[in-house]
Write a protein that holds these residues in place. Sequence first.
Motif, mmCIF file in Angstrom:
data_model
loop_
_atom_site.group_PDB
_atom_site.id
_atom_site.type_symbol
_atom_site.label_atom_id
_atom_site.label_comp_id
_atom_site.label_asym_id
_atom_site.label_seq_id
_atom_site.Cartn_x
_atom_site.Cartn_y
_atom_site.Cartn_z
ATOM 1 N N VAL A 18 48.455 37.691 47.226
ATOM 2 C CA VAL A 18 48.232 37.085 45.904
ATOM 3 C C VAL A 18 46.829 36.501 45.814
ATOM 4 O O VAL A 18 46.147 36.637 44.799
ATOM 5 C CB VAL A 18 49.289 35.998 45.634
ATOM 6 C CG1 VAL A 18 48.969 35.258 44.340
ATOM 7 C CG2 VAL A 18 50.677 36.614 45.541
ATOM 8 N N ALA A 19 46.381 35.858 46.893
ATOM 9 C CA ALA A 19 45.032 35.291 46.902
ATOM 10 C C ALA A 19 43.987 36.400 46.791
ATOM 11 O O ALA A 19 42.965 36.250 46.102
ATOM 12 C CB ALA A 19 44.813 34.477 48.175
ATOM 13 N N ALA B 155 36.836 36.569 40.603
ATOM 14 C CA ALA B 155 35.492 36.548 41.186
ATOM 15 C C ALA B 155 34.745 37.867 41.012
ATOM 16 O O ALA B 155 33.510 37.876 40.985
ATOM 17 C CB ALA B 155 35.580 36.203 42.670
ATOM 18 N N LEU B 156 35.472 38.983 40.873
ATOM 19 C CA LEU B 156 34.812 40.286 40.819
ATOM 20 C C LEU B 156 34.955 40.977 39.469
ATOM 21 O O LEU B 156 33.971 41.494 38.921
ATOM 22 C CB LEU B 156 35.374 41.197 41.920
ATOM 23 C CG LEU B 156 35.198 40.700 43.354
ATOM 24 C CD1 LEU B 156 35.850 41.664 44.332
ATOM 25 C CD2 LEU B 156 33.731 40.521 43.696
ATOM 26 N N TYR B 157 36.171 41.011 38.915
ATOM 27 C CA TYR B 157 36.412 41.798 37.714
ATOM 28 C C TYR B 157 36.142 41.059 36.413
ATOM 29 O O TYR B 157 35.991 41.700 35.370
ATOM 30 C CB TYR B 157 37.873 42.278 37.677
ATOM 31 C CG TYR B 157 38.204 43.358 38.667
ATOM 32 C CD1 TYR B 157 37.302 44.375 38.952
ATOM 33 C CD2 TYR B 157 39.441 43.380 39.313
ATOM 34 C CE1 TYR B 157 37.618 45.377 39.859
ATOM 35 C CE2 TYR B 157 39.765 44.375 40.211
ATOM 36 C CZ TYR B 157 38.850 45.367 40.484
ATOM 37 O OH TYR B 157 39.161 46.363 41.374
ATOM 38 N N LEU C 61 31.423 39.099 39.572
ATOM 39 C CA LEU C 61 30.298 39.583 40.370
ATOM 40 C C LEU C 61 29.828 40.965 39.923
ATOM 41 O O LEU C 61 28.624 41.235 39.873
ATOM 42 C CB LEU C 61 30.699 39.619 41.846
ATOM 43 C CG LEU C 61 29.642 40.144 42.820
ATOM 44 C CD1 LEU C 61 28.410 39.238 42.820
ATOM 45 C CD2 LEU C 61 30.215 40.271 44.228
ATOM 46 N N PHE C 62 30.754 41.862 39.574
ATOM 47 C CA PHE C 62 30.369 43.219 39.195
ATOM 48 C C PHE C 62 29.471 43.219 37.957
ATOM 49 O O PHE C 62 28.412 43.857 37.939
ATOM 50 C CB PHE C 62 31.612 44.065 38.944
ATOM 51 C CG PHE C 62 32.379 44.408 40.189
ATOM 52 C CD1 PHE C 62 31.791 44.287 41.435
ATOM 53 C CD2 PHE C 62 33.693 44.845 40.124
ATOM 54 C CE1 PHE C 62 32.483 44.603 42.597
ATOM 55 C CE2 PHE C 62 34.406 45.165 41.272
ATOM 56 C CZ PHE C 62 33.799 45.037 42.511
ATOM 57 N N LEU D 231 41.299 49.618 43.890
ATOM 58 C CA LEU D 231 40.162 49.077 44.644
ATOM 59 C C LEU D 231 40.555 47.823 45.423
ATOM 60 O O LEU D 231 40.165 47.649 46.580
ATOM 61 C CB LEU D 231 39.005 48.767 43.696
ATOM 62 C CG LEU D 231 38.221 49.960 43.161
ATOM 63 C CD1 LEU D 231 37.140 49.502 42.189
ATOM 64 C CD2 LEU D 231 37.596 50.753 44.301
ATOM 65 N N SER D 232 41.331 46.955 44.787
ATOM 66 C CA SER D 232 41.738 45.728 45.484
ATOM 67 C C SER D 232 42.636 46.044 46.674
ATOM 68 O O SER D 232 42.530 45.407 47.735
ATOM 69 C CB SER D 232 42.460 44.785 44.510
ATOM 70 O OG SER D 232 43.704 45.321 44.103
#
Length: 303
Positions: free
Chosen positions: A121-122, A130-132, A138-139, A171-172
């Motif tokens: 879950v984390a 943080a990414l999507y 970030l992306f 991807l995750s």
Amino acid sequence: MRTPVAERAKGWARRAPLLPALVFLIVVTQLPFVVTVVISFMRWNALAPDHRGFAAFANYRAVVTDPALRSSVGTTVLLTVTVVLVSLVLGLGLALLLDRSFRGRGVVRTLLITPFLVVPVAAALLWKHALYNASYGLFNGVLTWLWHLFGAGDPPQPDWMTDSPLLAVELSLVWQWTPFMMLILLAGLQSRPADAVEAARMDGASTFDVFRHLTLPHLRRYLELAALLGTVYVVQNFDAVFTLTSGGLGTANLPYTIYQTFYQAHDYGRASAQGVVVVLCSLLVANFALRTVSSLLREEITR
């Protein structure tokens, strides 16, 4: 000379310490499954409590003919195959890298294993926020930086989870399962006979020839084991789908469909039938995995 009764008593004396663990295992794992099987033959919907009763195989017929479940089966197959194959290829590349000796190899190995140790879950929350994230992820931040670096204006800011929802989930999961594949394949590489590799190099074999004719055949069992174990776990994945997309936009897999049937439609009988079908399919895959493990152990013993 010992009598058969004495032999049986000695055998029970050896097994007695394991009985509490066996009883606990049966209570925790087998009894709930038996209850699930019983409920799967019942007509039990919390929204219609007056119509509860025995339904025979009606729930299983509904499972087979349910279009939502068929769609989730296709999604599960596509998600599992993609994640397992990509993770295997990346894991093989990382294992080949870590099989070489270089400064800081222990630190690199620890860092590469870290994604597999993160709570699912984390990990999904990390990718989601943080990414999507379209605003501060970030992306999109990297895309903005690249556009500004080359003097271009109006950088693209795609909404990753809306534009490519299944790819976002894949991807995750690849990020999380690649270390698992790497560990299994690295163990296979380190069990490779060094004398055969050395003899091949002395005979003029190139690195590619050694990989093709020695390393890859040796890793066949390990590749099968990694693929089978990865399949068993990825098929049952719920955290990434629930956290990233909530099963929307064509990302609902089998576990999420069962969740919808049980907690949203409150159809306990049909959800139990779906769960039994999924467990039986998982057991078939797990059976192949156990056979592969057994063959690996037999090969190690005969060496």
